[in-house]
Design a protein around this motif. Structure first.
Motif, PDB file in Angstrom:
ATOM      1  N   GLU A  23      -2.444  13.744  -6.339  1.00  0.00           N
ATOM      2  CA  GLU A  23      -2.326  12.303  -6.186  1.00  0.00           C
ATOM      3  C   GLU A  23      -2.184  11.600  -7.530  1.00  0.00           C
ATOM      4  N   LEU A  24      -2.868  12.102  -8.565  1.00  0.00           N
ATOM      5  CA  LEU A  24      -2.768  11.481  -9.880  1.00  0.00           C
ATOM      6  C   LEU A  24      -1.487  11.877 -10.605  1.00  0.00           C
ATOM      7  N   ARG A  25      -0.999  13.075 -10.311  1.00  0.00           N
ATOM      8  CA  ARG A  25       0.191  13.551 -11.013  1.00  0.00           C
ATOM      9  C   ARG A  25       1.421  12.711 -10.664  1.00  0.00           C
ATOM     10  N   SER A  26       1.537  12.321  -9.365  1.00  0.00           N
ATOM     11  CA  SER A  26       2.735  11.588  -8.941  1.00  0.00           C
ATOM     12  C   SER A  26       2.868  10.248  -9.653  1.00  0.00           C
TER      13      SER A  26
ATOM     14  N   ASN B  70      13.462  -5.439 -15.935  1.00  0.00           N
ATOM     15  CA  ASN B  70      12.504  -6.005 -14.984  1.00  0.00           C
ATOM     16  C   ASN B  70      12.175  -5.012 -13.865  1.00  0.00           C
ATOM     17  N   GLU B  71      13.183  -4.336 -13.364  1.00  0.00           N
ATOM     18  CA  GLU B  71      12.933  -3.327 -12.328  1.00  0.00           C
ATOM     19  C   GLU B  71      12.082  -2.189 -12.875  1.00  0.00           C
ATOM     20  N   THR B  72      12.331  -1.817 -14.118  1.00  0.00           N
ATOM     21  CA  THR B  72      11.541  -0.733 -14.732  1.00  0.00           C
ATOM     22  C   THR B  72      10.079  -1.117 -14.850  1.00  0.00           C
ATOM     23  N   THR B  73       9.821  -2.350 -15.337  1.00  0.00           N
ATOM     24  CA  THR B  73       8.431  -2.787 -15.461  1.00  0.00           C
ATOM     25  C   THR B  73       7.755  -2.933 -14.092  1.00  0.00           C
ATOM     26  N   GLU B  74       8.531  -3.348 -13.068  1.00  0.00           N
ATOM     27  CA  GLU B  74       7.962  -3.423 -11.727  1.00  0.00           C
ATOM     28  C   GLU B  74       7.550  -2.034 -11.235  1.00  0.00           C
ATOM     29  N   ALA B  75       8.391  -1.055 -11.476  1.00  0.00           N
ATOM     30  CA  ALA B  75       8.055   0.326 -11.070  1.00  0.00           C
ATOM     31  C   ALA B  75       6.833   0.827 -11.827  1.00  0.00           C
ATOM     32  N   MET B  76       6.751   0.487 -13.110  1.00  0.00           N
ATOM     33  CA  MET B  76       5.587   0.887 -13.904  1.00  0.00           C
ATOM     34  C   MET B  76       4.311   0.237 -13.361  1.00  0.00           C
ATOM     35  N   LEU B  77       4.410  -1.045 -12.986  1.00  0.00           N
ATOM     36  CA  LEU B  77       3.236  -1.717 -12.440  1.00  0.00           C
ATOM     37  C   LEU B  77       2.812  -1.099 -11.105  1.00  0.00           C
ATOM     38  N   ARG B  78       3.796  -0.736 -10.279  1.00  0.00           N
ATOM     39  CA  ARG B  78       3.435  -0.097  -9.002  1.00  0.00           C
ATOM     40  C   ARG B  78       2.707   1.223  -9.233  1.00  0.00           C
ATOM     41  N   ASN B  79       3.185   2.019 -10.172  1.00  0.00           N
ATOM     42  CA  ASN B  79       2.502   3.280 -10.485  1.00  0.00           C
ATOM     43  C   ASN B  79       1.110   3.028 -11.067  1.00  0.00           C
ATOM     44  N   ALA B  80       1.000   1.993 -11.913  1.00  0.00           N
ATOM     45  CA  ALA B  80      -0.320   1.663 -12.471  1.00  0.00           C
ATOM     46  C   ALA B  80      -1.262   1.177 -11.380  1.00  0.00           C
ATOM     47  N   ASP B  81      -0.718   0.387 -10.423  1.00  0.00           N
ATOM     48  CA  ASP B  81      -1.553  -0.071  -9.309  1.00  0.00           C
ATOM     49  C   ASP B  81      -2.057   1.108  -8.485  1.00  0.00           C
ATOM     50  N   ARG B  82      -1.171   2.071  -8.262  1.00  0.00           N
ATOM     51  CA  ARG B  82      -1.598   3.223  -7.471  1.00  0.00           C
ATOM     52  C   ARG B  82      -2.672   4.019  -8.196  1.00  0.00           C
ATOM     53  N   LEU B  83      -2.498   4.190  -9.515  1.00  0.00           N
ATOM     54  CA  LEU B  83      -3.540   4.860 -10.291  1.00  0.00           C
ATOM     55  C   LEU B  83      -4.858   4.107 -10.205  1.00  0.00           C
TER      56      LEU B  83
ATOM     57  N   GLN C 283      -5.855   2.148  -7.832  1.00  0.00           N
ATOM     58  CA  GLN C 283      -6.413   2.271  -6.488  1.00  0.00           C
ATOM     59  C   GLN C 283      -7.095   3.623  -6.294  1.00  0.00           C
ATOM     60  N   VAL C 284      -6.471   4.694  -6.794  1.00  0.00           N
ATOM     61  CA  VAL C 284      -7.088   6.016  -6.694  1.00  0.00           C
ATOM     62  C   VAL C 284      -8.416   6.041  -7.444  1.00  0.00           C
ATOM     63  N   VAL C 285      -8.442   5.467  -8.653  1.00  0.00           N
ATOM     64  CA  VAL C 285      -9.678   5.453  -9.445  1.00  0.00           C
ATOM     65  C   VAL C 285     -10.756   4.642  -8.731  1.00  0.00           C
ATOM     66  N   ASN C 286     -10.381   3.478  -8.175  1.00  0.00           N
ATOM     67  CA  ASN C 286     -11.365   2.666  -7.460  1.00  0.00           C
ATOM     68  C   ASN C 286     -11.921   3.395  -6.245  1.00  0.00           C
ATOM     69  N   ASP C 287     -11.043   4.086  -5.525  1.00  0.00           N
ATOM     70  CA  ASP C 287     -11.516   4.854  -4.364  1.00  0.00           C
ATOM     71  C   ASP C 287     -12.449   5.978  -4.789  1.00  0.00           C
ATOM     72  N   LEU C 288     -12.115   6.631  -5.904  1.00  0.00           N
ATOM     73  CA  LEU C 288     -12.986   7.706  -6.391  1.00  0.00           C
ATOM     74  C   LEU C 288     -14.343   7.155  -6.818  1.00  0.00           C
ATOM     75  N   LEU C 289     -14.372   6.006  -7.444  1.00  0.00           N
ATOM     76  CA  LEU C 289     -15.647   5.382  -7.825  1.00  0.00           C
ATOM     77  C   LEU C 289     -16.461   5.020  -6.585  1.00  0.00           C
ATOM     78  N   ALA C 290     -15.787   4.532  -5.541  1.00  0.00           N
ATOM     79  CA  ALA C 290     -16.505   4.220  -4.299  1.00  0.00           C
ATOM     80  C   ALA C 290     -17.109   5.472  -3.691  1.00  0.00           C
ATOM     81  N   LEU C 291     -16.340   6.563  -3.676  1.00  0.00           N
ATOM     82  CA  LEU C 291     -16.879   7.827  -3.151  1.00  0.00           C
ATOM     83  C   LEU C 291     -18.059   8.306  -3.980  1.00  0.00           C
ATOM     84  N   ALA C 292     -17.961   8.183  -5.305  1.00  0.00           N
ATOM     85  CA  ALA C 292     -19.060   8.636  -6.173  1.00  0.00           C
ATOM     86  C   ALA C 292     -20.321   7.829  -5.907  1.00  0.00           C
TER      87      ALA C 292
END
Length: 484
Positions: free
Chosen positions: A255-258, A280-293, A295-304
């Motif tokens: 999940e983190l690799r993607s 602009n499209e490139t930065t939008e794609a970068m923001l989406r990937n950063a958002d997903r990262l 979200q994964v980190v926040n979910d992992l903190l909630a599980l911890a």
């Protein structure tokens, strides 16, 4: 007790071996039981010896008294035992007759029988007679037809232990019994603990790489069998937990690799052509990937936080109010309605339960065709929240699998490629931490779709602090699907 003996005894008491402690306790208990029995036996032997002596002296006194009654008293009393001690005196304590051993000696210094009883028994120590220092005395008052006389028969009194040799020999029973019991306890404890030693050696050999190994379970259904069975069940749970942990790490890496790969790719493209027209499209794609990262980190903190048992501060809450707030908090793709008017109070963490409802509503909104209904009510002692959508539904064989971490069905991947697969897993963990259940069921009206049923224990306390509900319906304009 001092010196080497004291040090040895202290070492024995501090010995961690159960076998040694059991043996020492068995020996100590045996000694504590045998010594009183030995003392009682010696008392009984002494009492029997004294009674036997009293009978012998009394018999000799009756023989002499019979001679006195028949008028056969002579200054010299003939006895079959040369060392027999007997004496006849008158009421003025003048010696009338005596045996050979008592001839020439003064009257026996012992009381004269008085009253209706013509006999006195006892022990006297102030008597001039061979032997001593104390004597068992029997005194009989008799009448020979002319006057009253007193017959004294005496014998050297037995000491407290009439037979010291027998007493010393009998005392050997104490260490013998303690030794036999100690040996038996040592061997019995060894046999009983032998399976435990085997289990310990097997456990020492088990490592994280061979958790499939199990300890042997004894055939006999005793406490050792129960211990071995509990250990094997613990190893089963440990193996399952390690397997889940490894799968979790593998899924997390994927999940983190993607997003990391996507983010790196976009950064490399931007670096290679910093003046490109599609920046602009490139930065939008970068923001989406950063958002997903994120979200994964926040979910992992909630599980911890859930697994550590911390961060859950409970208070009285109105589920109806929380559902309204989560529905109105942000726009959604479909129409979301909250059904129910009366407050439904539970005790739990506000942020955690809000996260559960958000995850369920987002999940239903992502799969719904036209709308989502959130029903808040009560059933018996439970507060019940149902999140119902009119989407394609979930197959019965997948209804438990969707609660596993990083599990995303094919339809979910197609509808929302940016999800983490942790939302439902976190929701169930939060509900379980509140003592409730979260499951998936068919819709009650027979329409195609999914129905998530959340049950929590009701609380009799009023919600705190009281909050005003903002409404019961939100018709969200079309927008990006929330990630779950």
């Amino acid at each position: 007790m001092s010196g080497p003996s004291a040090r040895l005894w202290q070492r024995v008491l501090r010995d961690p071996s159960i076998r040694t402690r059991v043996t020492v306790r068995a020996v100590a208990i045996t000694i504590l039981l045998v010594i009183p029995l030995y003392l009682v036996a010696m008392l009984l032997v002494t009492a029997e010896a004294q009674h036997s002596q009293e009978r012998s002296v009394a018999r000799r006194a009756r023989v002499v008294a019979e001679l006195v009654r028949n008028g056969q008293t002579q200054p010299h009393i003939v006895s079959s035992h040369p060392e027999a001690l007997a004496q006849v005196v008158d009421m003025s304590r003048r010696v009338v007759a005596a045996t050979d051993a008592m001839r020439g000696r003064p009257a026996v210094n012992f009381r004269i029988p008085t009253g209706p009883d013509n006999r006195e028994d006892g022990v006297g120590c102030q008597i001039d007679a061979p032997g001593g220092p104390c004597f068992q005395v029997v005194a009989l008052r008799v009448h020979n037809g002319k006057e009253e006389l007193v017959v004294y028969a005496l014998q050297t009194a037995h000491p407290w232990l009439p037979k010291p040799g027998v007493a010393a020999l009998s005392a050997l029973v104490i260490p013998a019994a303690a030794g036999i019991v100690g040996l038996g306890a040592w061997r019995a404890a060894g046999r009983a603990l032998r399976p435990v030693d085997v289990i310990r050696r097997d456990l020492d050999d088990i490592t994280a790489t061979d958790l499939e190994r199990r300890v042997p379970e004894p055939v006999r259904k005793d406490e050792i069998h129960a211990l071995a069975r509990s250990i094997n069940q613990t190893l089963d749970r440990l193996e399952e937990a390690v397997a889940r942990q490894r799968a979790f790490i593998s899924d997390l890496s994927h999940e983190l690799r993607s997003p990391l790969t996507g983010l790196r790719t976009e950064l490399e493209l931007a670096r290679s052509d910093p003046h490109a027209s599609d920046m602009n499209e490139t930065t939008e794609a970068m923001l989406r990937n950063a958002d997903r990262l994120e979200q994964v980190v926040n979910d992992l903190l909630a599980l911890a936080r859930l697994e550590s048992g911390g961060g859950l501060q409970k208070e009285s809450l109105d589920l109806h109010e929380i559902a309204d707030q989560e529905v109105l908090r942000r726009p959604r793709r479909t129409r979301v309605s909250v059904v129910g008017d009366s407050p439904v109070t539970v005790r739990g963490g506000r942020l955690e339960l809000a996260r559960v409802l958000t995850n369920l509503i987002d999940n239903a909104d992502r799969h719904a065709a036209t709308g989502v209904t959130v029903k808040v009510g009560e059933q018996g002692d439970d507060a019940v929240v149902e999140v119902v959508d009119d989407g394609g539904g979930i197959l019965p064989e997948d209804r438990e699998r969707v609660f596993d971490r990083f599990t995303r069905l094919a339809e979910a991947r197609h509808k929302d490629a940016g999800g983490t697969g942790l939302g439902l897993a976190i929701s169930r963990d939060i509900v379980r931490a509140h003592g409730g259940t979260l499951a998936i069921a068919d819709r009650d009206d027979g329409v195609e779709g999914a129905r998530f049923v959340l049950r929590l224990p009701k609380s009799g306390e009023p919600p705190e602090p009281p909050r005003k509900r903002n409404g019961h319906r939100h018709d969200g304009p079309p927008g990006p699907s929330p990630k779950n």
